[in-house]
Design an enzyme around this catalytic site. Sequence first.
Site, PDB file in Angstrom:
ATOM      1  N   HIS A  52     -11.757 -33.923 -10.023  1.00 36.85           N
ATOM      2  CA  HIS A  52     -13.204 -33.767  -9.816  1.00 36.85           C
ATOM      3  C   HIS A  52     -13.964 -34.791 -10.650  1.00 36.85           C
ATOM      4  O   HIS A  52     -13.367 -35.516 -11.445  1.00 36.85           O
ATOM      5  CB  HIS A  52     -13.663 -32.334 -10.096  1.00 36.85           C
ATOM      6  CG  HIS A  52     -13.579 -31.903 -11.532  1.00 36.85           C
ATOM      7  ND1 HIS A  52     -12.397 -31.729 -12.197  1.00 36.85           N
ATOM      8  CD2 HIS A  52     -14.552 -31.597 -12.439  1.00 36.85           C
ATOM      9  CE1 HIS A  52     -12.625 -31.332 -13.436  1.00 36.85           C
ATOM     10  NE2 HIS A  52     -13.935 -31.256 -13.618  1.00 36.85           N
ATOM     11  N   HIS A  54     -16.257 -34.899 -13.124  1.00 42.23           N
ATOM     12  CA  HIS A  54     -16.799 -34.819 -14.479  1.00 42.23           C
ATOM     13  C   HIS A  54     -16.276 -35.948 -15.373  1.00 42.23           C
ATOM     14  O   HIS A  54     -15.118 -36.354 -15.265  1.00 42.23           O
ATOM     15  CB  HIS A  54     -16.478 -33.449 -15.095  1.00 42.23           C
ATOM     16  CG  HIS A  54     -17.342 -32.347 -14.541  1.00 42.23           C
ATOM     17  ND1 HIS A  54     -16.992 -31.022 -14.593  1.00 42.23           N
ATOM     18  CD2 HIS A  54     -18.548 -32.404 -13.917  1.00 42.23           C
ATOM     19  CE1 HIS A  54     -17.957 -30.295 -14.021  1.00 42.23           C
ATOM     20  NE2 HIS A  54     -18.906 -31.106 -13.608  1.00 42.23           N
ATOM     21  N   ASP A  56     -15.246 -36.235 -18.384  1.00 44.08           N
ATOM     22  CA  ASP A  56     -14.022 -36.050 -19.184  1.00 44.08           C
ATOM     23  C   ASP A  56     -12.756 -36.110 -18.319  1.00 44.08           C
ATOM     24  O   ASP A  56     -11.644 -36.007 -18.837  1.00 44.08           O
ATOM     25  CB  ASP A  56     -14.075 -34.742 -20.002  1.00 44.08           C
ATOM     26  CG  ASP A  56     -14.172 -33.484 -19.148  1.00 44.08           C
ATOM     27  OD1 ASP A  56     -14.996 -33.452 -18.210  1.00 44.08           O
ATOM     28  OD2 ASP A  56     -13.418 -32.524 -19.419  1.00 44.08           O
ATOM     29  N   HIS A  57     -12.920 -36.328 -17.013  1.00 47.19           N
ATOM     30  CA  HIS A  57     -11.775 -36.455 -16.107  1.00 47.19           C
ATOM     31  C   HIS A  57     -11.686 -37.832 -15.460  1.00 47.19           C
ATOM     32  O   HIS A  57     -10.640 -38.202 -14.939  1.00 47.19           O
ATOM     33  CB  HIS A  57     -11.840 -35.372 -15.017  1.00 47.19           C
ATOM     34  CG  HIS A  57     -11.792 -33.985 -15.591  1.00 47.19           C
ATOM     35  ND1 HIS A  57     -10.718 -33.144 -15.453  1.00 47.19           N
ATOM     36  CD2 HIS A  57     -12.686 -33.312 -16.369  1.00 47.19           C
ATOM     37  CE1 HIS A  57     -10.951 -32.009 -16.109  1.00 47.19           C
ATOM     38  NE2 HIS A  57     -12.139 -32.092 -16.665  1.00 47.19           N
ATOM     39  N   HIS A 110     -15.957 -24.906  -9.360  1.00 45.05           N
ATOM     40  CA  HIS A 110     -16.354 -25.572 -10.612  1.00 45.05           C
ATOM     41  C   HIS A 110     -17.256 -26.759 -10.260  1.00 45.05           C
ATOM     42  O   HIS A 110     -18.342 -26.911 -10.806  1.00 45.05           O
ATOM     43  CB  HIS A 110     -15.106 -26.010 -11.362  1.00 45.05           C
ATOM     44  CG  HIS A 110     -15.352 -26.781 -12.620  1.00 45.05           C
ATOM     45  ND1 HIS A 110     -15.906 -26.214 -13.744  1.00 45.05           N
ATOM     46  CD2 HIS A 110     -15.121 -28.083 -12.935  1.00 45.05           C
ATOM     47  CE1 HIS A 110     -16.001 -27.142 -14.698  1.00 45.05           C
ATOM     48  NE2 HIS A 110     -15.540 -28.283 -14.229  1.00 45.05           N
ATOM     49  N   ASP A 131     -10.152 -28.297 -13.578  1.00 43.68           N
ATOM     50  CA  ASP A 131     -10.921 -27.270 -14.286  1.00 43.68           C
ATOM     51  C   ASP A 131     -11.144 -26.031 -13.424  1.00 43.68           C
ATOM     52  O   ASP A 131     -12.154 -25.340 -13.555  1.00 43.68           O
ATOM     53  CB  ASP A 131     -12.290 -27.828 -14.717  1.00 43.68           C
ATOM     54  CG  ASP A 131     -12.187 -28.775 -15.901  1.00 43.68           C
ATOM     55  OD1 ASP A 131     -11.095 -28.933 -16.458  1.00 43.68           O
ATOM     56  OD2 ASP A 131     -13.226 -29.367 -16.269  1.00 43.68           O
ATOM     57  N   HIS A 169      -7.593 -28.304 -19.842  1.00 45.83           N
ATOM     58  CA  HIS A 169      -8.172 -28.014 -21.168  1.00 45.83           C
ATOM     59  C   HIS A 169      -7.312 -27.015 -21.936  1.00 45.83           C
ATOM     60  O   HIS A 169      -6.730 -26.106 -21.338  1.00 45.83           O
ATOM     61  CB  HIS A 169      -9.589 -27.440 -21.047  1.00 45.83           C
ATOM     62  CG  HIS A 169     -10.614 -28.455 -20.622  1.00 45.83           C
ATOM     63  ND1 HIS A 169     -11.255 -29.291 -21.507  1.00 45.83           N
ATOM     64  CD2 HIS A 169     -11.091 -28.767 -19.393  1.00 45.83           C
ATOM     65  CE1 HIS A 169     -12.101 -30.068 -20.850  1.00 45.83           C
ATOM     66  NE2 HIS A 169     -12.022 -29.777 -19.557  1.00 45.83           N
TER      67      HIS A 169
HETATM   68 FE    FE Z   1     -13.186 -30.748 -17.905  1.00 44.02          FE
HETATM   69 ZN    ZN Z   2     -15.001 -30.183 -15.264  1.00 43.77          ZN
END
Ligand code: FE
Ligand code: ZN
Length: 257
Positions: A52, A54, A56-57, A110, A131, A169
């Site tokens: 996805h 985001h 942090d990905h 998410h 996530d 995570h």
């Molecule tokens: Fe994340």
């Molecule tokens: Zn995420």
Amino acid sequence: MDLVALPAFSDNYIWLLHDGVRAWVVDPGDAAPVRAALVARGLGLAGILVTHHHPDHVGGIDALRALLADGNQVHGPARERIPQPFAPHADGDVLDVLDQRFEVIDVPGHTAGHVAYLQRDAAAPLLFCGDTLFSAGCGRVFEGTSAQMAASLARLAALPPATRVCCTHEYTLANLRFATAVEPDNGALAAYRERCEALRAAGAPTLPSTIALELDINPFLRCSVPAVVAAAQAQGAQGHDAVSVFTALREWKNRFR
Ligand code: FE
Ligand code: ZN
């Protein structure tokens, strides 16, 4: 194939799958830990999977692109904006990762276009779920609806019990505190919590988990278990159905400290 969890940021994992020569990474939010792992193990980067959009990905994709033997091997969710160019995938697509067959599963909730990647053929199938599903918990519902997220989790819950669940995570201990509040009398939960505390004390990841384990301890996969239904009712669930129970649990978790 070897599977390695590379810690990134404060609590992310970038999963690295390799055959001793070639490596694929999943959700590289940061290029640095991936580069270091490739050098340390003498691996070449063969591909990138993204669940996805985001940061942090996806944050490491552009820096890692130059390392790819084949620049076309960046794969991501068709319905999300991630760094271009990438091969867009949606439910039912099949791709080749280290000569293994991976399927794409749509798991919205998410984010609106979140996908997961599943290798179904192996004795112990492998799931990269981003996530969506965490050990003892699940992702927050940011873009989709609660009903979508509940349906996505139900799909993952129906995968073979031996499926290894690679979450992105390390939220397990915090999730277990919440899960224990939901089901104080769940013995499997208490035993798992002890194991996870020991792993974290030793600096080891609690992941991957398995679908079988999550079915025993994850309240978000247990929305029809009487004790979980009762706990959700006490928190104001509108009904006994899975979506009402899921929604009440998710809202409770959002405010749980
Ligand atoms: Fe994340
Ligand atoms: Zn995420």
